[in-house]
Design a protein around this motif. Structure first.
Motif, PDB file in Angstrom:
ATOM      1  N   PHE A   1      10.155  14.398  -0.537  1.00 35.90           N
ATOM      2  CA  PHE A   1      10.847  15.053  -1.640  1.00 35.90           C
ATOM      3  C   PHE A   1      10.294  16.460  -1.823  1.00 35.90           C
ATOM      4  O   PHE A   1       9.158  16.743  -1.485  1.00 35.90           O
ATOM      5  CB  PHE A   1      10.739  14.243  -2.936  1.00 35.90           C
ATOM      6  CG  PHE A   1       9.333  14.058  -3.450  1.00 35.90           C
ATOM      7  CD1 PHE A   1       8.815  14.895  -4.434  1.00 35.90           C
ATOM      8  CD2 PHE A   1       8.522  13.043  -2.963  1.00 35.90           C
ATOM      9  CE1 PHE A   1       7.528  14.710  -4.922  1.00 35.90           C
ATOM     10  CE2 PHE A   1       7.240  12.855  -3.434  1.00 35.90           C
ATOM     11  CZ  PHE A   1       6.731  13.691  -4.419  1.00 35.90           C
ATOM     12  N   LEU A   2      11.165  17.335  -2.350  1.00 39.98           N
ATOM     13  CA  LEU A   2      10.756  18.693  -2.695  1.00 39.98           C
ATOM     14  C   LEU A   2      10.090  18.667  -4.062  1.00 39.98           C
ATOM     15  O   LEU A   2      10.552  17.989  -4.975  1.00 39.98           O
ATOM     16  CB  LEU A   2      11.960  19.628  -2.737  1.00 39.98           C
ATOM     17  CG  LEU A   2      12.614  19.913  -1.388  1.00 39.98           C
ATOM     18  CD1 LEU A   2      13.896  20.697  -1.584  1.00 39.98           C
ATOM     19  CD2 LEU A   2      11.661  20.656  -0.483  1.00 39.98           C
ATOM     20  N   VAL A   3       9.013  19.406  -4.208  1.00 42.36           N
ATOM     21  CA  VAL A   3       8.278  19.439  -5.468  1.00 42.36           C
ATOM     22  C   VAL A   3       8.858  20.539  -6.347  1.00 42.36           C
ATOM     23  O   VAL A   3       8.859  21.705  -5.963  1.00 42.36           O
ATOM     24  CB  VAL A   3       6.773  19.690  -5.211  1.00 42.36           C
ATOM     25  CG1 VAL A   3       6.017  19.771  -6.529  1.00 42.36           C
ATOM     26  CG2 VAL A   3       6.196  18.604  -4.322  1.00 42.36           C
ATOM     27  N   PRO A   4       9.353  20.180  -7.536  1.00 43.72           N
ATOM     28  CA  PRO A   4       9.866  21.211  -8.446  1.00 43.72           C
ATOM     29  C   PRO A   4       8.723  22.042  -9.030  1.00 43.72           C
ATOM     30  O   PRO A   4       7.551  21.693  -8.902  1.00 43.72           O
ATOM     31  CB  PRO A   4      10.561  20.412  -9.553  1.00 43.72           C
ATOM     32  CG  PRO A   4      10.498  18.989  -9.167  1.00 43.72           C
ATOM     33  CD  PRO A   4       9.567  18.846  -8.027  1.00 43.72           C
TER      34      PRO A   4
ATOM     35  N   ILE B   1       6.477  14.815 -11.557  1.00 39.66           N
ATOM     36  CA  ILE B   1       6.295  13.394 -11.879  1.00 39.66           C
ATOM     37  C   ILE B   1       7.606  12.638 -11.689  1.00 39.66           C
ATOM     38  O   ILE B   1       7.635  11.550 -11.104  1.00 39.66           O
ATOM     39  CB  ILE B   1       5.762  13.227 -13.318  1.00 39.66           C
ATOM     40  CG1 ILE B   1       4.346  13.787 -13.411  1.00 39.66           C
ATOM     41  CG2 ILE B   1       5.791  11.757 -13.747  1.00 39.66           C
ATOM     42  CD1 ILE B   1       3.815  13.905 -14.818  1.00 39.66           C
ATOM     43  N   ALA B   2       8.708  13.223 -12.152  1.00 38.68           N
ATOM     44  CA  ALA B   2      10.013  12.581 -11.997  1.00 38.68           C
ATOM     45  C   ALA B   2      10.389  12.457 -10.521  1.00 38.68           C
ATOM     46  O   ALA B   2      10.922  11.429 -10.085  1.00 38.68           O
ATOM     47  CB  ALA B   2      11.074  13.363 -12.757  1.00 38.68           C
ATOM     48  N   ALA B   3      10.106  13.496  -9.737  1.00 36.79           N
ATOM     49  CA  ALA B   3      10.415  13.451  -8.305  1.00 36.79           C
ATOM     50  C   ALA B   3       9.570  12.389  -7.592  1.00 36.79           C
ATOM     51  O   ALA B   3      10.068  11.678  -6.722  1.00 36.79           O
ATOM     52  CB  ALA B   3      10.184  14.827  -7.681  1.00 36.79           C
ATOM     53  N   GLN B   4       8.286  12.295  -7.967  1.00 37.20           N
ATOM     54  CA  GLN B   4       7.427  11.252  -7.377  1.00 37.20           C
ATOM     55  C   GLN B   4       7.948   9.863  -7.713  1.00 37.20           C
ATOM     56  O   GLN B   4       7.989   8.980  -6.851  1.00 37.20           O
ATOM     57  CB  GLN B   4       6.002  11.377  -7.903  1.00 37.20           C
ATOM     58  CG  GLN B   4       5.197  12.480  -7.305  1.00 37.20           C
ATOM     59  CD  GLN B   4       3.792  12.507  -7.883  1.00 37.20           C
ATOM     60  OE1 GLN B   4       3.205  11.487  -8.159  1.00 37.20           O
ATOM     61  NE2 GLN B   4       3.264  13.711  -8.065  1.00 37.20           N
ATOM     62  N   THR B   5       8.326   9.659  -8.972  1.00 35.72           N
ATOM     63  CA  THR B   5       8.838   8.362  -9.406  1.00 35.72           C
ATOM     64  C   THR B   5      10.107   8.000  -8.659  1.00 35.72           C
ATOM     65  O   THR B   5      10.264   6.879  -8.179  1.00 35.72           O
ATOM     66  CB  THR B   5       9.094   8.371 -10.926  1.00 35.72           C
ATOM     67  OG1 THR B   5       7.882   8.710 -11.595  1.00 35.72           O
ATOM     68  CG2 THR B   5       9.576   7.028 -11.419  1.00 35.72           C
ATOM     69  N   ASP B   6      11.025   8.959  -8.539  1.00 36.32           N
ATOM     70  CA  ASP B   6      12.277   8.705  -7.832  1.00 36.32           C
ATOM     71  C   ASP B   6      12.025   8.411  -6.356  1.00 36.32           C
ATOM     72  O   ASP B   6      12.616   7.487  -5.793  1.00 36.32           O
ATOM     73  CB  ASP B   6      13.207   9.912  -7.970  1.00 36.32           C
ATOM     74  CG  ASP B   6      14.510   9.706  -7.231  1.00 36.32           C
ATOM     75  OD1 ASP B   6      15.241   8.752  -7.571  1.00 36.32           O
ATOM     76  OD2 ASP B   6      14.785  10.487  -6.291  1.00 36.32           O
TER      77      ASP B   6
ATOM     78  N   GLN C   1       0.862  -1.177   0.000  1.00 33.44           N
ATOM     79  CA  GLN C   1       0.000   0.000   0.000  1.00 33.44           C
ATOM     80  C   GLN C   1       0.897   1.225   0.000  1.00 33.44           C
ATOM     81  O   GLN C   1       1.842   1.307   0.776  1.00 33.44           O
ATOM     82  CB  GLN C   1      -0.903   0.019   1.227  1.00 33.44           C
ATOM     83  CG  GLN C   1      -1.894  -1.119   1.247  1.00 33.44           C
ATOM     84  CD  GLN C   1      -2.736  -1.105   2.513  1.00 33.44           C
ATOM     85  OE1 GLN C   1      -2.437  -0.389   3.462  1.00 33.44           O
ATOM     86  NE2 GLN C   1      -3.777  -1.910   2.519  1.00 33.44           N
ATOM     87  N   SER C   2       0.591   2.169  -0.901  1.00 35.00           N
ATOM     88  CA  SER C   2       1.416   3.358  -1.038  1.00 35.00           C
ATOM     89  C   SER C   2       0.527   4.584  -1.206  1.00 35.00           C
ATOM     90  O   SER C   2      -0.444   4.544  -1.963  1.00 35.00           O
ATOM     91  CB  SER C   2       2.336   3.201  -2.255  1.00 35.00           C
ATOM     92  OG  SER C   2       3.120   4.336  -2.432  1.00 35.00           O
ATOM     93  N   ASP C   3       0.855   5.661  -0.480  1.00 35.91           N
ATOM     94  CA  ASP C   3       0.069   6.892  -0.537  1.00 35.91           C
ATOM     95  C   ASP C   3       0.989   8.089  -0.709  1.00 35.91           C
ATOM     96  O   ASP C   3       2.031   8.182  -0.066  1.00 35.91           O
ATOM     97  CB  ASP C   3      -0.744   7.082   0.746  1.00 35.91           C
ATOM     98  CG  ASP C   3      -1.819   6.028   0.919  1.00 35.91           C
ATOM     99  OD1 ASP C   3      -2.491   5.702  -0.078  1.00 35.91           O
ATOM    100  OD2 ASP C   3      -1.969   5.521   2.043  1.00 35.91           O
ATOM    101  N   LEU C   4       0.555   9.033  -1.547  1.00 35.28           N
ATOM    102  CA  LEU C   4       1.258  10.293  -1.736  1.00 35.28           C
ATOM    103  C   LEU C   4       0.538  11.365  -0.925  1.00 35.28           C
ATOM    104  O   LEU C   4      -0.679  11.520  -1.027  1.00 35.28           O
ATOM    105  CB  LEU C   4       1.259  10.675  -3.228  1.00 35.28           C
ATOM    106  CG  LEU C   4       1.803  12.050  -3.567  1.00 35.28           C
ATOM    107  CD1 LEU C   4       3.305  12.106  -3.308  1.00 35.28           C
ATOM    108  CD2 LEU C   4       1.500  12.387  -5.011  1.00 35.28           C
TER     109      LEU C   4
END
Length: 157
Positions: free
Chosen positions: A118-121, A128-133, A74-77
């Protein structure tokens, strides 16, 4: 000359007993060791499964029979800090995995959780790249925690 060299090279390679590492054995891909990891849904599930396979490839002390590891992920943002215009400036991914390691004489269960921030650019593609990483990092840490937890349970009498 080049046309003659390629077939000779193939014959020489086959004669030495060469077999590609990832080649199927008897039509099936071999598992590494006694632990097989069941598929986990989604992109993050795939990343978690790969990380678990790497962590558990060396085996488990005291494990003598084939077992299957099943993980429910289970994963949540979560958007943590908002700017005055309503845009997020900091986000976090919370991931939890409850696992079950089962074999004929073995049954181990547990749960692990991890949080990665993570910091949001400014750009949407950067977000999207930051979320993926961050998701990939969370899955590697979660796999390490699950593997360590299983090792501890096997180590204790």
């Amino acid at each position: 000359m080049k046309r003659l060299l390629a077939p000779l090279l193939l014959l020489a390679t086959g004669a030495c007993g060469f077999q590609p590492v990832y080649a199927p054995v008897n039509g099936q891909y071999a598992e590494s060791g006694l632990i097989s990891v069941s598929p986990i849904e989604g992109r993050e599930g795939h990343m978690l499964r790969r990380a678990l396979q790497e962590e558990l490839a060396v085996g488990m002390p005291g494990l003598t029979e084939p077992v299957t590891l099943t993980v429910n992920l289970q994963s949540d943002l979560t958007r943590l800090a908002l700017l005055p215009d309503g845009a997020a400036s900091r986000s976090s991914i919370m991931a939890s995995g409850s696992y079950r390691l089962e074999g004929e004489n073995v049954r181990v269960t547990g749960r692990s959780e991890v949080e990665t921030g993570f910091l949001v650019p400014d750009s949407p593609y950067g977000d999207i790249a930051a979320q993926t990483d961050a998701g990939d990092r969370a899955m590697r840490v979660l796999a390490k925690q699950i593997a360590d937890d299983i090792r501890l349970k096997f180590a204790s009498p």
